[in-house]
Scaffold this motif. Structure first.
Motif, PDB file in Angstrom:
ATOM      1  N   ASP A 123      -3.377   0.082   6.996  1.00  0.00           N
ATOM      2  CA  ASP A 123      -4.221   0.443   5.870  1.00  0.00           C
ATOM      3  C   ASP A 123      -4.376   1.956   5.789  1.00  0.00           C
ATOM      4  N   GLN A 124      -4.930   2.416   4.658  1.00  0.00           N
ATOM      5  CA  GLN A 124      -5.018   3.852   4.403  1.00  0.00           C
ATOM      6  C   GLN A 124      -5.826   4.604   5.452  1.00  0.00           C
ATOM      7  N   VAL A 125      -7.002   4.047   5.803  1.00  0.00           N
ATOM      8  CA  VAL A 125      -7.880   4.749   6.733  1.00  0.00           C
ATOM      9  C   VAL A 125      -7.199   4.894   8.094  1.00  0.00           C
ATOM     10  N   LEU A 170     -15.395  15.939   1.138  1.00  0.00           N
ATOM     11  CA  LEU A 170     -16.527  15.886   2.074  1.00  0.00           C
ATOM     12  C   LEU A 170     -17.830  15.686   1.314  1.00  0.00           C
ATOM     13  N   LEU A 215     -18.111  12.073   0.424  1.00  0.00           N
ATOM     14  CA  LEU A 215     -18.461  11.269   1.603  1.00  0.00           C
ATOM     15  C   LEU A 215     -19.944  11.411   1.911  1.00  0.00           C
ATOM     16  N   ALA A 216     -20.471  12.627   1.722  1.00  0.00           N
ATOM     17  CA  ALA A 216     -21.888  12.860   1.994  1.00  0.00           C
ATOM     18  C   ALA A 216     -22.772  12.055   1.045  1.00  0.00           C
ATOM     19  N   LEU A 241     -11.106  16.667   9.826  1.00  0.00           N
ATOM     20  CA  LEU A 241     -10.554  17.785   9.056  1.00  0.00           C
ATOM     21  C   LEU A 241     -10.595  19.064   9.892  1.00  0.00           C
ATOM     22  N   LEU A 295       0.803  -1.227   0.000  1.00  0.00           N
ATOM     23  CA  LEU A 295       0.000   0.000   0.000  1.00  0.00           C
ATOM     24  C   LEU A 295       0.832   1.272   0.000  1.00  0.00           C
ATOM     25  N   PHE A 350      -1.631  26.876  -3.474  1.00  0.00           N
ATOM     26  CA  PHE A 350      -1.504  25.653  -2.673  1.00  0.00           C
ATOM     27  C   PHE A 350      -2.678  25.520  -1.702  1.00  0.00           C
ATOM     28  N   MET A 396       2.625   9.621   7.272  1.00  0.00           N
ATOM     29  CA  MET A 396       1.591   8.711   6.766  1.00  0.00           C
ATOM     30  C   MET A 396       2.204   7.642   5.869  1.00  0.00           C
ATOM     31  N   ALA A 426       1.821  20.010   6.198  1.00  0.00           N
ATOM     32  CA  ALA A 426       1.392  19.073   5.155  1.00  0.00           C
ATOM     33  C   ALA A 426       2.501  18.077   4.843  1.00  0.00           C
ATOM     34  N   GLN A 462     -14.095   6.333   2.680  1.00  0.00           N
ATOM     35  CA  GLN A 462     -12.960   7.253   2.737  1.00  0.00           C
ATOM     36  C   GLN A 462     -11.916   7.018   1.658  1.00  0.00           C
ATOM     37  N   VAL A 463     -11.562   5.737   1.462  1.00  0.00           N
ATOM     38  CA  VAL A 463     -10.502   5.434   0.496  1.00  0.00           C
ATOM     39  C   VAL A 463     -10.934   5.847  -0.903  1.00  0.00           C
ATOM     40  N   LEU A 484     -20.372   8.705   7.437  1.00  0.00           N
ATOM     41  CA  LEU A 484     -18.933   8.929   7.310  1.00  0.00           C
ATOM     42  C   LEU A 484     -18.548  10.390   7.097  1.00  0.00           C
ATOM     43  N   PHE A 485     -19.470  11.125   6.515  1.00  0.00           N
ATOM     44  CA  PHE A 485     -19.261  12.550   6.297  1.00  0.00           C
ATOM     45  C   PHE A 485     -18.888  13.254   7.605  1.00  0.00           C
ATOM     46  N   VAL A 507     -15.235  12.409   9.200  1.00  0.00           N
ATOM     47  CA  VAL A 507     -14.169  12.986   8.374  1.00  0.00           C
ATOM     48  C   VAL A 507     -14.190  14.514   8.471  1.00  0.00           C
ATOM     49  N   LEU A 508     -15.391  15.089   8.465  1.00  0.00           N
ATOM     50  CA  LEU A 508     -15.492  16.542   8.636  1.00  0.00           C
ATOM     51  C   LEU A 508     -14.841  16.978   9.946  1.00  0.00           C
ATOM     52  N   PHE A 549      -9.558   6.214  13.366  1.00  0.00           N
ATOM     53  CA  PHE A 549     -10.479   5.212  12.818  1.00  0.00           C
ATOM     54  C   PHE A 549      -9.713   3.932  12.526  1.00  0.00           C
TER      55      PHE A 549
END
Ligand SMILES: [K+]
Ligand SMILES: [K+]
Lengths: 483, 483
Positions: B421-423, A413, A416-417, B339, A331, A401, B412, B405, A422-423, B331-332, B335-336, B440
């Motif tokens: 895994d990514q999540v 977002l 996701l909604a 963020l 990954l 940027f 990551m 960033a 997520q991935v 899930l929204f 993640v919101l 998560f």
């Protein structure tokens, strides 16, 4: 706003674009694939629409201001994207909804290369050719955009590189000289295409595939005429040709021009952006190669070498050609490559992403900040080559940027909604905003199965990426519409 | 580098820290929980180490330069984090490896609040108290860091807010006046803690829980004495108290100070950062509330209100208290909120993240760039309140953003290379870099099951976040070590 002037130009562009629907119609005739009617109808419709937009405004004053330039640029890509829908929509055999037809059209024209189609081997030759041609035309559009339009609009960091290249690109306005330069860069683009097609043919492709893949290679587009994409050919030679032409196409075209006119290879070695680009590419290749080798993903070192080269180049230059399901590799690699696609190719190339020169400037500015912390009284400047970069340009790059990050977060977002995981959401936005193409999760094969709202958001992401964010964002400010 | 001066201060700090191991030992005595010996041993060891570091350098010249300040700050947190390991490691009952003990210690001291422990209800009271106290002490450290040390070191954007607050915080050096201010802010911190503990007690907690949770509330830490975290109490009143004290603790402490000394509520309404902070909080709450309500996640509107308030405040201020498994909400939302934790709290608070004032400056600079595109000749400045922000400060904030960033992406990728895994990787880095806590995927319950290398990388992320990135990054530059 000089609406009539804008409409006049737009009408002409639509008429011009309608002509590009003739070659696919001829292909349909040649192969007798039954796909010709859709193109003929689309040609007539778009010609009429274009004429209908142009004719009433044909005498309009054509000296557009900067604000008109923004609007025209966004309209240009949106309207051509919409015209590009017609053949997909009219070809009943594809069975595409309007949303899917639009997705395929915008994905092609923006050279993103994300697709909603599967079983494409069985589609009419005319449609297959049309998809490849869409990317190639998109690439031509991007060159004009990058060389002539965006610098004129002052989009962050673009004006900078022009100051760096000695020679023909120094003017600030759309002079005949810049139009002339754009023409020369188009010659380079066409020459690269011809060379690439010839190389593919020699390597064993048929002419149809060779030309089609050359179209999507020099435009850094990534569309193929096979579901298995480049992997269909299973040829290290074809992969290598593709990788080399992607590297050439993701380099600054103005540097190619300088090298040709100056008959010197030194244009490449002296250009800060090209050097940084090659450094990124070599680093990625080595990391991917060593990781694949150590994890024994492939049977032989030769195969590992081949796959590491084509996949690292293809994803990081934002082409998005695939030879293997690289999403199942350790990954670390796919995520590294997706992150590298945020850097993308050089400014004034057909590649996507933030562009190497911007990332280079951010890195130099970051180092300057660190030096300033140690020596608060010291005077440090950000340089590119031997030139000091004006603070104004560095500020514009920072703004770019941040806007990129903001648009990324908002669209993610939104996805996701709509219920995506997520991935999928992360990789789909990255793939579309960077004009890359392939993602992970639900969109690892194609984008057919996600919802219509998600598709429209991703189309928006493609446009944001292709038009360098600000061109669209500026239309959303009150300042733009005032006075 | 003035090594002897650095060691002298460091030795003193270790001695001082060792004294904080006495209260948990007393708690062990009081509850007869058998955990006292570990603290006694840790106390003696750290006192000896501290003395041993301090004594040979006791007469060293103490006027440290900026470079010494960077090194001392990083050493301060690293060394105290290491000393904090001892009680976890010495308590055999916990069965923690050295890595796990270190993770718990750094997570506590940096007020991250990620844990490797489970079944914590059954642990000795002394250990439970110690974890909460670690966060509280970490919070005290952060206030000194934010008010006195970082501005002196010129870390991007921090010096700015000081110029904005009228009154005592304008000096550029660590004067007695700044030390005096830090002391006053500590009084506020202690007062908030007392008030919070009293409120928790009145709302139904026992004294032990009330004090422990007050410690982790005002430090925006998020540790609890129960596996179910705040959800254990299942009380809307306790949730509300927690939310309110989190909002207070995530506000700029200097604004609290100005409000108290000026006896006026206007300090809050006039401060740009506090206003932006409240705007973010209200927006998040409304979005989360409406989403939860429309998706009918909870049975009643009252319960939805309660959960929406505590979870949006807890995650976005980077506290990380949980009352429900919010990761299974639509899930929204998670993640919101993750963020939003990148924005975090105000500068000079105990919260983590980029800090509201920096994000505010980035947003204003972004708007300025858009205005400049429309009117290239126009003169636009970035303002905070009525003051124009110097370009130097804006540049520093941009550098901070990019460094954030970069560190995020590198750590990551490192986590992905360890096989996460990514999540999990994405949320774990976000949770640790923003000093938030819960993630998560594999780390949704706790961080016990990830590999040791992954844990060390996350500890590094916690330190990077807590020390505002640059403090550590600057140590990696050749300029820092030269001359
Ligand atoms: K592409
Ligand atoms: K926390």
């Amino acid at each position: 706003m000089r609406w009539r002037g804008i409409l006049r130009t737009l009408g002409l562009l639509i008429c011009l674009f309608s002509v590009t629907l003739i070659p696919p119609a001829l292909i349909a005739l040649w192969y007798q694939d039954g796909g010709g009617l859709a193109f003929l109808v689309a040609f007539v419709v778009s010609l009429i629409v274009g004429f209908w937009v142009w004719y009433p405004n044909r005498a309009a004053y054509s000296d557009l201001k900067v604000r008109d330039g923004f609007l025209l640029t966004v309209l240009f890509w949106s309207v051509l994207g919409c015209v590009g829908i017609l053949p997909f929509w009219f070809t009943g055999e594809l069975g595409l909804s309007f949303t899917d037809a639009a997705f395929e059209s915008f994905s092609g024209l923006t050279t993103t290369g994300a697709t909603v189609l599967s079983g494409i081997e069985t589609l009419p030759h005319s449609i297959l050719y049309y998809r490849q041609q869409l990317q190639w035309l998109g690439g031509m559009g991007i060159i004009v955009l990058a060389v002539a339009i965006l610098p004129m609009l002052g989009i962050g960091g673009m004006q900078l590189y022009r100051a760096e290249i000695p020679g023909p690109l120094k003017d600030a306005k759309m002079t005949p000289r810049i139009a002339d330069t754009a023409k020369h860069l188009w010659y380079i683009y066409v020459a690269l295409t011809v060379a690439c097609a010839a190389a593919y043919k020699v390597a064993g492709m048929g002419w149809f595939d060779a030309i089609g893949h050359a179209f999507s290679t020099v435009s850094v587009g990534g569309f193929s005429t096979y579901d298995a994409n480049l992997g269909y050919f299973d040829s290290a030679l074809i992969n290598t040709i593709c990788g080399i032409f992607l590297l050439l196409s993701a380099m600054n075209f103005a540097v190619h021009y300088a090298a040709i006119t100056g008959r010197s290879f030194r244009s490449y070695t002296q250009d800060s952006e090209v050097r940084a680009f090659m450094l990124v590419q070599v680093t990625l290749f080595v990391v991917v190669f060593v990781t694949l080798l150590s994890q024994q993903v492939f049977g032989s070192a030769a195969e590992t070498l081949d796959q590491a080269f084509i996949q690292s180049v293809s994803i990081s230059t934002t082409a998005g050609f695939t030879t293997a399901d690289f999403s199942v590799w350790p990954l670390f690699i796919p995520v590294l490559l997706i992150l590298a696609s945020f850097i993308g190719g050089c400014a004034s190339s057909t590649a996507g992403g933030l562009k190497v020169v911007r990332v280079l400037l951010l890195a130099r500015q970051g180092v300057r900040e660190l030096n300033r912390l140690v020596h608060p009284q010291g005077v440090y400047s950000v340089k590119l080559g031997s030139r000091i970069v004006p603070p104004r340009v560095v500020e514009a790059v920072w703004g770019f940027f941040a806007a990129y990050a903001l648009v990324f977060a908002v669209i993610m977002l939104g996805l996701l909604a709509t219920g995506l995981d997520q991935v999928t959401a992360f990789s789909a936005v990255a793939a579309c905003l960077n004009n890359l193409g392939p993602g992970f999760g639900e969109v690892v094969q194609n984008y057919a199965d996600i919802s219509a709202p998600a598709k429209w958001m991703l189309m928006l992401a493609m446009l944001f990426g292709r038009l360098e964010i600000f061109t669209i964002l500026v239309l959303l400010t009150p300042t733009f519409w005032r006075s």
